[in-house]
Motif scaffolding. Sequence first.
Motif, short mmCIF file in Angstrom:
data_model
loop_
_atom_site.label_atom_id
_atom_site.label_comp_id
_atom_site.label_asym_id
_atom_site.label_seq_id
_atom_site.Cartn_x
_atom_site.Cartn_y
_atom_site.Cartn_z
N ARG A 1 -3.21 -4.85 11.32
CA ARG A 1 -1.99 -4.05 11.12
C ARG A 1 -2.25 -2.95 10.09
NH1 ARG A 1 3.81 -4.88 10.72
NH2 ARG A 1 4.58 -2.74 10.63
N ILE A 2 -2.98 -3.28 9.03
CA ILE A 2 -3.30 -2.26 8.03
C ILE A 2 -4.10 -1.14 8.67
CG2 ILE A 2 -4.65 -1.79 5.93
CD1 ILE A 2 -3.89 -4.67 5.01
N ALA A 3 -5.12 -1.49 9.46
CA ALA A 3 -5.94 -0.48 10.13
C ALA A 3 -5.09 0.39 11.05
CB ALA A 3 -7.07 -1.14 10.91
N ALA A 4 -4.19 -0.24 11.80
CA ALA A 4 -3.33 0.52 12.71
C ALA A 4 -2.42 1.47 11.95
CB ALA A 4 -2.51 -0.43 13.58
N GLU A 5 -1.80 0.97 10.88
CA GLU A 5 -0.89 1.81 10.08
C GLU A 5 -1.63 2.95 9.40
OE1 GLU A 5 2.56 1.62 9.59
OE2 GLU A 5 2.57 0.12 11.19
N ALA A 6 -2.90 2.70 9.05
CA ALA A 6 -3.71 3.72 8.38
C ALA A 6 -4.36 4.69 9.37
CB ALA A 6 -4.79 3.06 7.54
N ASP A 7 -4.23 4.39 10.67
CA ASP A 7 -4.90 5.17 11.70
C ASP A 7 -6.40 5.25 11.40
OD1 ASP A 7 -5.11 6.62 14.05
OD2 ASP A 7 -4.79 8.55 13.04
N ALA A 8 -6.96 4.04 11.15
CA ALA A 8 -8.36 3.94 10.77
C ALA A 8 -9.04 2.87 11.62
CB ALA A 8 -8.46 3.56 9.30
N PRO A 9 -10.32 3.02 11.90
CA PRO A 9 -11.04 1.97 12.62
C PRO A 9 -11.04 0.68 11.80
CG PRO A 9 -12.37 3.97 12.44
CD PRO A 9 -11.17 4.16 11.58
N PHE A 10 -10.91 -0.45 12.46
CA PHE A 10 -10.85 -1.74 11.78
C PHE A 10 -12.04 -1.95 10.85
CE2 PHE A 10 -11.70 -6.30 11.47
CZ PHE A 10 -10.48 -6.75 10.97
N GLY A 11 -13.22 -1.61 11.31
CA GLY A 11 -14.44 -1.80 10.52
C GLY A 11 -14.46 -1.00 9.23
N SER A 12 -13.68 0.07 9.18
CA SER A 12 -13.67 0.89 7.96
C SER A 12 -13.05 0.14 6.78
CB SER A 12 -12.95 2.22 8.20
OG SER A 12 -11.61 2.00 8.53
N ILE A 13 -12.22 -0.86 7.07
CA ILE A 13 -11.66 -1.66 5.97
C ILE A 13 -12.80 -2.32 5.20
CG2 ILE A 13 -10.29 -3.68 5.37
CD1 ILE A 13 -8.35 -2.88 7.60
N TYR A 14 -13.71 -2.98 5.93
CA TYR A 14 -14.82 -3.67 5.26
C TYR A 14 -15.85 -2.69 4.70
CZ TYR A 14 -12.93 -8.07 6.77
OH TYR A 14 -12.10 -9.15 6.93
N HIS A 15 -15.91 -1.48 5.27
CA HIS A 15 -16.80 -0.46 4.71
C HIS A 15 -16.33 -0.08 3.30
CE1 HIS A 15 -19.32 3.10 4.39
NE2 HIS A 15 -18.23 3.78 4.07
N PHE A 16 -15.02 0.16 3.17
CA PHE A 16 -14.48 0.59 1.87
C PHE A 16 -14.09 -0.58 0.97
CE2 PHE A 16 -13.51 4.29 4.61
CZ PHE A 16 -14.21 5.25 3.91
N PHE A 17 -13.80 -1.71 1.55
CA PHE A 17 -13.36 -2.90 0.80
C PHE A 17 -14.18 -4.10 1.27
CE2 PHE A 17 -9.88 0.11 1.19
CZ PHE A 17 -9.49 0.28 -0.14
N PRO A 18 -15.44 -4.21 0.82
CA PRO A 18 -16.32 -5.27 1.30
C PRO A 18 -15.76 -6.67 1.04
CG PRO A 18 -17.52 -3.74 -0.14
CD PRO A 18 -16.10 -3.31 -0.11
N GLY A 19 -14.89 -6.80 0.05
CA GLY A 19 -14.26 -8.08 -0.24
C GLY A 19 -13.10 -8.38 0.67
N GLY A 20 -12.86 -7.53 1.66
CA GLY A 20 -11.81 -7.77 2.66
C GLY A 20 -10.41 -7.68 2.11
N LYS A 21 -9.56 -8.51 2.65
CA LYS A 21 -8.13 -8.47 2.36
C LYS A 21 -7.84 -8.69 0.87
CE LYS A 21 -3.81 -10.64 3.88
NZ LYS A 21 -3.23 -11.62 4.81
N GLN A 22 -8.55 -9.63 0.25
CA GLN A 22 -8.28 -9.90 -1.16
C GLN A 22 -8.63 -8.69 -2.03
OE1 GLN A 22 -8.86 -13.75 -2.98
NE2 GLN A 22 -9.99 -12.76 -4.64
N GLN A 23 -9.77 -8.07 -1.82
CA GLN A 23 -10.14 -6.88 -2.60
C GLN A 23 -9.12 -5.77 -2.36
OE1 GLN A 23 -13.93 -5.07 -1.71
NE2 GLN A 23 -13.63 -3.45 -3.23
N LEU A 24 -8.75 -5.59 -1.13
CA LEU A 24 -7.77 -4.56 -0.79
C LEU A 24 -6.44 -4.84 -1.49
CD1 LEU A 24 -7.00 -2.06 0.80
CD2 LEU A 24 -6.72 -3.49 2.82
#
Length: 196
Positions: free
Chosen positions: A30-53
């Motif tokens: 949902r975060i990726a969709a709302e951000a209009d970003a590829p899902f994998g970019s979350i882990y690219h920018f936030f390697p710790g995933g949901k908790q880091q984000l």
Amino acid sequence: MGQPDTRTRIQNAATTLFRRNGYPGTGLKRIAAEADAPFGSIYHFFPGGKQQLAEEAIRTSGAEYGRMALAVLDSVPDPLESIVHAFEAAADSLVAADYADACPIATVALEVAGSNEALRVATAEVFEEWVGAGARWFGRWVADEQAARALAYSMIMMLEGAFVLCRSARDPEPLRVAGRSMAGLLRTALEQAEQV
């Protein structure tokens, strides 16, 4: 002005979704969709995933909210009028957001206090920053540091409690009542300071 970069879009989307839906209620897809970003970019920018984000969203949005709150308080010179004005502004903003956007960290703070130590610490640190800033603001008029800190705690507690009541009832009146109550506490502190 162009669209924010991907990392910023992800963080902004996460901040909004965590504030509205909480930590468990917010998924990375949902975060990726709302951000209009590829899902994998979350882990690219936030390697710790949901908790880091979530940690970064809490700290960033908490600091922004604290600065905004102080700017609202500083926009009215008289401290009693300023308190009432700040709570009125919070009520107006909550109504304008259809009761969806209150405190940027409270939902997560309530959810994770006993289950996620990293996020509990992040929310506790943000609340402490707000108390410190509030104590310095009240300290302009109340010289006693403990009294100024107690006023800061009271302001945050009244604001947070009023947000819950407003959102539940879909009525801004609890924020308005809290503002008048907070002004009463400040008035008493000012009167006591004059007697010293």
